[in-house]
Scaffold this motif. Structure first.
Motif, PDB file in Angstrom:
ATOM      1  N   LEU A  86       0.853  -1.208   0.037  1.00 13.90           N
ATOM      2  CA  LEU A  86       0.034   0.037   0.051  1.00 13.90           C
ATOM      3  C   LEU A  86       0.850   1.191   0.111  1.00 13.90           C
ATOM      4  N   VAL A  87       0.557   2.203  -0.903  1.00 12.66           N
ATOM      5  CA  VAL A  87       1.619   3.410  -1.082  1.00 12.66           C
ATOM      6  C   VAL A  87       0.663   4.622  -1.057  1.00 12.66           C
ATOM      7  N   ASP A  88       0.610   5.603  -0.081  1.00  9.89           N
ATOM      8  CA  ASP A  88      -0.167   6.783   0.228  1.00  9.89           C
ATOM      9  C   ASP A  88      -1.714   6.135  -0.009  1.00  9.89           C
ATOM     10  N   GLY A  89      -1.827   5.271   0.871  1.00 14.94           N
ATOM     11  CA  GLY A  89      -3.449   4.912   1.169  1.00 14.94           C
ATOM     12  C   GLY A  89      -4.057   3.931  -0.175  1.00 14.94           C
ATOM     13  N   LYS A  90      -3.082   3.716  -1.257  1.00 13.62           N
ATOM     14  CA  LYS A  90      -3.574   3.197  -2.347  1.00 13.62           C
ATOM     15  C   LYS A  90      -2.751   1.845  -2.794  1.00 13.62           C
ATOM     16  N   PRO A  91      -3.403   0.876  -3.390  1.00 17.34           N
ATOM     17  CA  PRO A  91      -2.621  -0.452  -3.908  1.00 17.34           C
ATOM     18  C   PRO A  91      -1.268   0.103  -4.682  1.00 17.34           C
ATOM     19  N   ASN A  92      -0.281  -0.309  -4.244  1.00 15.19           N
ATOM     20  CA  ASN A  92       1.076  -0.217  -5.119  1.00 15.19           C
ATOM     21  C   ASN A  92       0.979  -0.162  -6.530  1.00 15.19           C
ATOM     22  N   PRO A  93       0.980   0.673  -7.444  1.00 12.93           N
ATOM     23  CA  PRO A  93       0.796   0.634  -8.828  1.00 12.93           C
ATOM     24  C   PRO A  93       1.513  -0.665  -9.456  1.00 12.93           C
ATOM     25  N   GLY A  94       2.549  -1.083  -9.031  1.00  3.90           N
ATOM     26  CA  GLY A  94       3.128  -2.600  -9.282  1.00  3.90           C
ATOM     27  C   GLY A  94       2.296  -3.677  -8.961  1.00  3.90           C
ATOM     28  N   MET A  95       1.310  -3.564  -7.923  1.00  2.00           N
ATOM     29  CA  MET A  95       0.229  -4.429  -7.477  1.00  2.00           C
ATOM     30  C   MET A  95      -0.610  -4.478  -8.579  1.00  2.00           C
ATOM     31  N   ILE A  96      -1.250  -3.627  -9.103  1.00  2.06           N
ATOM     32  CA  ILE A  96      -2.224  -3.103 -10.245  1.00  2.06           C
ATOM     33  C   ILE A  96      -1.554  -3.772 -11.400  1.00  2.06           C
ATOM     34  N   GLU A  97      -0.452  -3.292 -12.019  1.00  2.00           N
ATOM     35  CA  GLU A  97       0.124  -3.770 -13.223  1.00  2.00           C
ATOM     36  C   GLU A  97       0.415  -5.187 -13.226  1.00  2.00           C
ATOM     37  N   GLY A  98       1.086  -6.020 -11.738  1.00  2.00           N
ATOM     38  CA  GLY A  98       1.133  -7.342 -11.897  1.00  2.00           C
ATOM     39  C   GLY A  98      -0.243  -8.008 -11.924  1.00  2.00           C
ATOM     40  N   ARG A  99      -1.018  -7.722 -11.371  1.00  2.00           N
ATOM     41  CA  ARG A  99      -2.468  -8.146 -11.661  1.00  2.00           C
ATOM     42  C   ARG A  99      -2.758  -8.237 -13.052  1.00  2.00           C
ATOM     43  N   LYS A 100      -2.777  -7.122 -13.898  1.00  2.00           N
ATOM     44  CA  LYS A 100      -3.126  -6.940 -15.153  1.00  2.00           C
ATOM     45  C   LYS A 100      -2.331  -7.966 -15.984  1.00  2.00           C
ATOM     46  N   ARG A 101      -1.156  -8.405 -15.462  1.00  2.00           N
ATOM     47  CA  ARG A 101      -0.481  -9.317 -16.387  1.00  2.00           C
ATOM     48  C   ARG A 101      -0.622 -10.807 -15.885  1.00  2.00           C
ATOM     49  N   GLY A 102      -1.544 -10.851 -14.870  1.00  2.00           N
ATOM     50  CA  GLY A 102      -1.903 -12.255 -14.662  1.00  2.00           C
ATOM     51  C   GLY A 102      -1.280 -12.666 -13.551  1.00  2.00           C
ATOM     52  N   VAL A 103      -0.568 -12.078 -12.698  1.00  2.00           N
ATOM     53  CA  VAL A 103       0.149 -12.415 -11.439  1.00  2.00           C
ATOM     54  C   VAL A 103      -1.060 -12.600 -10.234  1.00  2.00           C
ATOM     55  N   ILE A 104      -0.999 -13.732  -9.642  1.00  2.00           N
ATOM     56  CA  ILE A 104      -2.075 -14.181  -8.509  1.00  2.00           C
ATOM     57  C   ILE A 104      -1.807 -13.370  -7.388  1.00  2.00           C
ATOM     58  N   PHE A 105      -2.726 -13.173  -6.623  1.00  2.00           N
ATOM     59  CA  PHE A 105      -2.632 -12.497  -5.077  1.00  2.00           C
ATOM     60  C   PHE A 105      -3.335 -13.306  -4.293  1.00  2.00           C
ATOM     61  N   ASP A 106      -2.349 -13.681  -3.007  1.00  2.00           N
ATOM     62  CA  ASP A 106      -2.941 -14.715  -2.116  1.00  2.00           C
ATOM     63  C   ASP A 106      -2.834 -13.934  -0.708  1.00  2.00           C
ATOM     64  N   VAL A 107      -3.690 -14.349   0.211  1.00  2.00           N
ATOM     65  CA  VAL A 107      -3.669 -13.928   1.396  1.00  2.00           C
ATOM     66  C   VAL A 107      -2.488 -14.024   2.338  1.00  2.00           C
ATOM     67  N   GLY A 108      -2.524 -15.383   2.704  1.00  2.00           N
ATOM     68  CA  GLY A 108      -1.497 -16.004   3.539  1.00  2.00           C
ATOM     69  C   GLY A 108      -1.289 -15.291   4.831  1.00  2.00           C
TER      70      GLY A 108
END
Ligand SMILES: [Zn+2]
Length: 436
Positions: free
Chosen positions: A260-282
């Motif tokens: 989280l950067v400045d209260g928002k998802p890191n732009p890299g997280m958003i870009e990563g998701r667009k590329r098909g990277v999967i996000f898990d809670v753990g």
């Protein structure tokens, strides 16, 4: 035994064929289905079912899901009206390589026995997240996987020694892609991914070698990104350059690596998701923070999969168990249907286990029967901060391979006072496996 069973079956078929208006319900041996779960609300994300349905099971597999299946077709029928019937829960991130006697080690004392933490919360499959590497995987398999009733799968650690502590886990010389890939190919379907975790240094070695092994074995990589090194190995580079589509970033709501950067998802997280990277809670003992999760969820950054990161430090802290972690997403406003999808079909798909996580005809009959209770509850994060909630999931019954392996209130059982005085076992081997 086979002949005797067949002879009885033939006799019963002959009986059923005769004109007998008061014929009894079919015996288990001749019934079309072994077990029928009647009147529950089925949530099956893969098949887009979210409705009251009957579920019939035969020989450990889903035989039929339909609006109405006659009780007469089943050897045993259980009324589950008012309850949710879902695929058995899949916990994508757990630590169960216990029993080696090694202290302060996830290939030892930090891990827990899978069967003590699975069926009682609707979990039928657990994926050990990197406890073992290629050097000790076969010990893990012999010690735990082959002896547990829970379906245990594994992410193989890129470190040959697995999660035995810092001096092993940060040893770049023990991160060899070739033997890891070879071990994964040798145990295809049990080793379902490669893990890197807890790396303290600034190098990309563990990620690069994990991806190399994952590519060679055609399985995903799960990353615990270790210590934060924003200058030398920033999160955005991991998600937009290093990982492949289908690779998994776990601990997504920890906030420990600038998620989280400045209260928002890191732009890299958003870009990563667009590329098909999967996000898990753990979730774990130190990887779920309300002050990260709530703004991420509000921004629409929901998890692909919900998982526990179960181990001795999370089991009695904020995490507790799979259902408690799922409850947190209900408390943050996710619909139940979504939470179930994130705990069943999504994780199955992530590890390419197509026979799990859904209730299609022919699928493995791993099932959770859940009660959604309403009341005043509280849910804690990694720091013990509380969020109030009004819903809590409770496992009423769990089935693995078509048989009951756990039930809380005995919905399948007769009232004791209605039985003969000298009653013994009340279940039948076609549907009951609560005792081994
Ligand atoms: Zn973990």
């Amino acid at each position: 035994m086979m002949l005797k069973g067949a002879a009885i079956a033939a006799a019963l078929v002959a009986l059923a064929g005769a004109a007998r208006p008061q014929a009894p319900a079919p015996a288990a041996a001749t019934a079309k289905y072994d077990l029928l779960l009647k009147g529950g609300h089925v949530i099956d994300a893969r098949n887009d079912v979210d409705a009251v349905r009957d579920v019939a099971i035969k020989d450990g597999k889903i035989a039929l899901v339909a609006a109405s299946i006659p009780a007469a077709d089943a050897g045993k029928t259980i009324d589950v009206a008012g309850l949710y019937v879902t695929p058995g829960l899949i916990d994508l991130h757990a630590h169960v390589y216990t029993g080696t006697g090694e202290r302060n080690s996830y290939a030892g004392d930090n891990s827990v026995s899978p069967d003590g933490f699975s069926f009682r919360v609707g979990v039928t499959t657990m994926v050990d997240a990197g406890g073992s590497g290629y050097r000790n995987f076969e010990d893990f398999k012999d010690r735990i996987i082959d002896r547990s009733r829970t379906r245990v799968l594994a992410f193989l650690n890129i470190v040959g020694n697995g999660m035995r502590g810092g001096k092993f886990e940060s040893d770049q010389a023990d991160m060899e892609a070739k033997p890891a890939a070879d071990m994964a190919l040798k145990h295809k379907g049990v080793i379902v991914g490669i893990k890197t975790a807890h790396y303290t240094g600034p190098e990309w070695t563990p990620v690069d070698h994990a991806v190399e092994a994952g590519t060679a074995a055609d399985i995903p990589v799960m990353v615990d990104f270790g210590n934060n090194h924003p200058d030398t190995r920033p999160l955005a580079d991991l998600l937009t350059k290093k990982l492949r589509p289908g690779d998994i970033y776990t601990h997504m709501y920890s906030g420990l690596r600038n998620e989280l950067v400045d209260g928002k998802p890191n732009p890299g997280m958003i870009e990563g998701r667009k590329r098909g990277v999967i996000f898990d809670v753990g979730h774990g003992g130190g990887s779920f923070n309300w002050s990260i999760a709530v703004p991420m969820m509000k921004a629409g950054f929901t998890p692909d999969s919900i998982s526990t990161d179960l181990h001795i430090s999370s089991m009695n802290a904020g995490m507790k168990d799979m259902l408690n972690v799922m409850d947190k997403f209900l408390a943050m406003g996710e619909p139940l249907k979504t939470v179930i999808a994130q705990s069943t079909w999504h994780p199955a798909r992530e590890i390419k286990q197509d026979a799990l996580g859904h209730l299609s005809t022919g699928a493995i009959a791993d099932i959770a029967v859940l009660r959604l209770e309403k009341g005043q509850y509280g849910f804690l994060d990694m720091f013990g901060a509380r969020m109030a909630g009004t819903q809590r999931l409770v496992a009423e019954m769990t089935l693995k391979d078509g048989k009951i392996v756990y039930e809380l209130n005995g919905l399948s059982r007769p009232e004791w006072s209605t039985l003969p005085k000298d009653y013994k076992t009340t279940g039948a081997p076609t549907w009951d496996a609560t005792r081994r």
